[in-house]
Design an enzyme around this catalytic site. Structure first.
Site, PDB file in Angstrom:
ATOM      1  N   ASP A  33     -43.043   0.788 147.541  1.00 45.57           N
ATOM      2  CA  ASP A  33     -42.545   1.995 146.843  1.00 45.57           C
ATOM      3  C   ASP A  33     -41.211   1.310 146.114  1.00 45.57           C
ATOM      4  OD1 ASP A  33     -42.542   5.253 147.699  1.00 45.57           O
ATOM      5  OD2 ASP A  33     -41.092   4.441 146.504  1.00 45.57           O
ATOM      6  N   THR A  85     -48.212  12.689 140.432  1.00 51.03           N
ATOM      7  CA  THR A  85     -48.618  13.165 139.315  1.00 51.03           C
ATOM      8  C   THR A  85     -47.891  14.680 139.006  1.00 51.03           C
ATOM      9  OG1 THR A  85     -50.794  13.757 140.186  1.00 51.03           O
ATOM     10  CG2 THR A  85     -50.850  11.818 138.694  1.00 51.03           C
ATOM     11  N   ARG A 153     -57.114  15.371 150.363  1.00 49.85           N
ATOM     12  CA  ARG A 153     -57.544  16.799 150.306  1.00 49.85           C
ATOM     13  C   ARG A 153     -56.595  17.225 151.691  1.00 49.85           C
ATOM     14  NH1 ARG A 153     -63.373  15.675 150.226  1.00 49.85           N
ATOM     15  NH2 ARG A 153     -63.895  17.657 149.311  1.00 49.85           N
ATOM     16  N   LYS A 205     -61.554  17.587 143.266  1.00 51.29           N
ATOM     17  CA  LYS A 205     -60.175  17.637 143.803  1.00 51.29           C
ATOM     18  C   LYS A 205     -59.475  18.754 142.808  1.00 51.29           C
ATOM     19  CE  LYS A 205     -55.874  17.324 145.164  1.00 51.29           C
ATOM     20  NZ  LYS A 205     -55.873  17.359 146.658  1.00 51.29           N
ATOM     21  N   HIS A 243     -65.726  43.112 155.287  1.00 46.75           N
ATOM     22  CA  HIS A 243     -67.034  43.093 154.710  1.00 46.75           C
ATOM     23  C   HIS A 243     -67.648  41.466 154.810  1.00 46.75           C
ATOM     24  CE1 HIS A 243     -69.919  42.522 151.203  1.00 46.75           C
ATOM     25  NE2 HIS A 243     -69.863  43.582 150.961  1.00 46.75           N
ATOM     26  N   CYS A 259     -48.862  20.929 144.742  1.00 52.02           N
ATOM     27  CA  CYS A 259     -50.556  20.423 144.598  1.00 52.02           C
ATOM     28  C   CYS A 259     -51.201  21.856 143.828  1.00 52.02           C
ATOM     29  CB  CYS A 259     -51.347  20.444 145.891  1.00 52.02           C
ATOM     30  SG  CYS A 259     -50.474  19.209 146.900  1.00 52.02           S
TER      31      CYS A 259
END
Ligand code: SAJ
Length: 428
Positions: A33, A85, A153, A205, A243, A259
């Site tokens: 990092d 991102t 995910r 994704k 339903h 996200c």
């Protein structure tokens, strides 16, 4: 393919849990990092982010030496890029972190390596952005090194469990790359591993999060319709969901996090002519904080000088993440309208919003208020006893934007309670 040492670039909400999980399965992991605070915290044996169970595992793998941290990538069998991102103000993807992560791999890339991009990215990023950068090494993707796109995910709050149990999609720039990706992730993934090409997995994704965004947008729009027609949207949804083929999600103060409120824009950016529905859903969810402020104003009247207690600023329950949080936007908006806002966010009491007083405790957050606005369904807030709360605060109006408080109990304790999307049960 066999892996002994891997390098993970980006130690955020995805990179750090992934690095720790590989390390706890016996791999030697170098976590990279460029943020000195992150490096410092990890060198002191501490995770810099909160995620249930993460602190313990990070401490253990650092102590045992399977996870080491570094400012720069070093030679390894595989490189995983897990950097953010974000998007610019015009909603265009900012790929600068992905680019610089790929550039940082170039000097240490060797024949036979595998490179994985995990960061959520617009379609074709692996092929058109990452591959050409890596090939500056003089090595050819597909021939000399393998390249895959494999999105994370996992659901914040359940990252460690979902990393292992969820199905994992691995998209290779060729079959051999996809298979190498499978060899890597099968070290800890127990869910199904599905192989495909890189662009399909980029789309998968974005499709998942876009699907959820569009579904939340329709729930939010239903909450507005219910207000107009004197209906309780929560009752209506619970009946509609009986339903067999209907599963409406929950309305709320808006869609936040890093996200779902971001990813659909990558489709809109890449193909604006094909995405009117996706674009509109984004606009609906982005305007839901305004809808909550309008509702609030209808209930309490002019906001000038009104003392408002906000409970919850995180983007969703039981996380410490405030990125793109609709609750933060609502707080700012109330301040702009002249309200005197105090906020209590149990997961980040030291967060700063201009002209908002941050409370250290629930009691401090509630005292001397004209109205209380519940914006996040943290477990701590769900379990509040209205009788106890009536002793903490002067407020007698509470607005529940996430439908977790029982109307009758709050009424009995002397409160006027208003729920988002419920015009049917409203006295005010
Ligand atoms: N929300 C609603 N109503 C709902 C559900 C959610 O208003 O019925 C709001 C939440 O309060 C929050 C936002 O939507 O502000 C997003 O929350 P979330 O729990 O739906 O999702 P994230 O952003 O925490 O994680 C999502 C997940 N994607 C899907 O469920 C399709 C996760 O699996 C992904 O890994 C993650 O995005 C990601 O990193 O992309």
């Amino acid at each position: 393919m066999e892996f002994n040492q891997i390098c993970i670039i980006g130690l955020g909400y995805i990179g750090l849990p992934t690095a720790s999980t590989f390390a706890s399965h016996g791999l030697k992991v170098i976590g990279v990092d460029r943020n000195q605070e992150v490096i410092k915290s990890l060198r002191n044996g501490k995770a810099h982010i909160y995620e249930p169970g993460l602190g313990e595992i990070v401490e253990k793998v650092l102590r045992e030496g399977n996870l080491q941290v570094s400012e720069k990538p070093v030679e390894a069998d595989a490189f995983i890029i897990a950097v953010p991102t974000p998007f610019y103000d015009d909603k265009k993807a900012d790929l600068s972190y992905v680019r610089s992560a790929a550039e940082s791999v170039v000097p240490v890339l060797r024949k036979g390596n595998l490179v994985v991009l995990e960061s959520t990215s617009p379609p074709l990023t692996t092929r058109d952005v990452v591959k050409p950068i890596l090939e500056r090494s003089g090595l050819k993707a597909g021939e000399d090194f393998k390249l895959v796109y494999s999105p994370e995910r996992v659901l914040p709050g359940q990252i460690l469990k979902e990393l292992v149990e969820n199905a994992r999609v691995i998209g290779g720039i060729d079959q051999a790359s996809a298979e190498a990706g499978r060899d890597l992730y099968s070290i800890f993934v127990k869910g199904e591993i599905v192989l495909t090409d890189a662009t399909t997995s980029e789309m998968v994704k974005l499709m998942e999060n876009t699907y959820r965004d569009v579904n939340i947008a329709i729930a939010n729009e239903f909450s507005r319709l219910a207000e107009r027609f004197g209906v309780d949207v929560w009752e209506a949804i619970s009946i509609a969901n009986r339903h067999p083929r209907v599963k409406i999600l929950n309305p709320g103060p808006g869609v936040g996090g890093h996200c779902i409120s971001v990813d659909p824009w990558f489709f809109v950016e890449s193909a604006p002519d094909l995405t009117p529905l996706i674009h509109t859903a984004r606009k609906v969810n982005d305007s839901q904080p305004d809808f909550v402020v309008t509702l609030f104003t209808e209930v309490v009247g002019s906001l000038k000088g009104k003392r408002v207690s906000i409970l919850g600023l995180a983007y969703k329950p039981d996380v410490d993440d405030l990125r793109e949080s609709p609750a933060v936007e609502i707080a700012r908006h109330l301040v702009e309208e002249g309200a005197l806002v105090t906020a209590f966010e149990p997961f980040k009491t030291d967060f700063k919003i201009e002209n908002v007083r941050m409370a250290k405790t629930l009691e401090e957050g509630l005292e001397n208020a004209d109205a209380v606005l519940l914006l996040v369904a943290h477990t701590q807030f769900k379990n509040l006893d209205p009788i106890v709360i009536s002793g903490y605060t002067t407020a007698r109006i509470v607005i529940d934007a996430v439908n977790v408080w029982n109307i009758e109990s709050w009424k009995k304790a002397g409160f006027n309670i208003v729920r988002l999307g419920d015009r049917k049960n409203r006295a005010l």
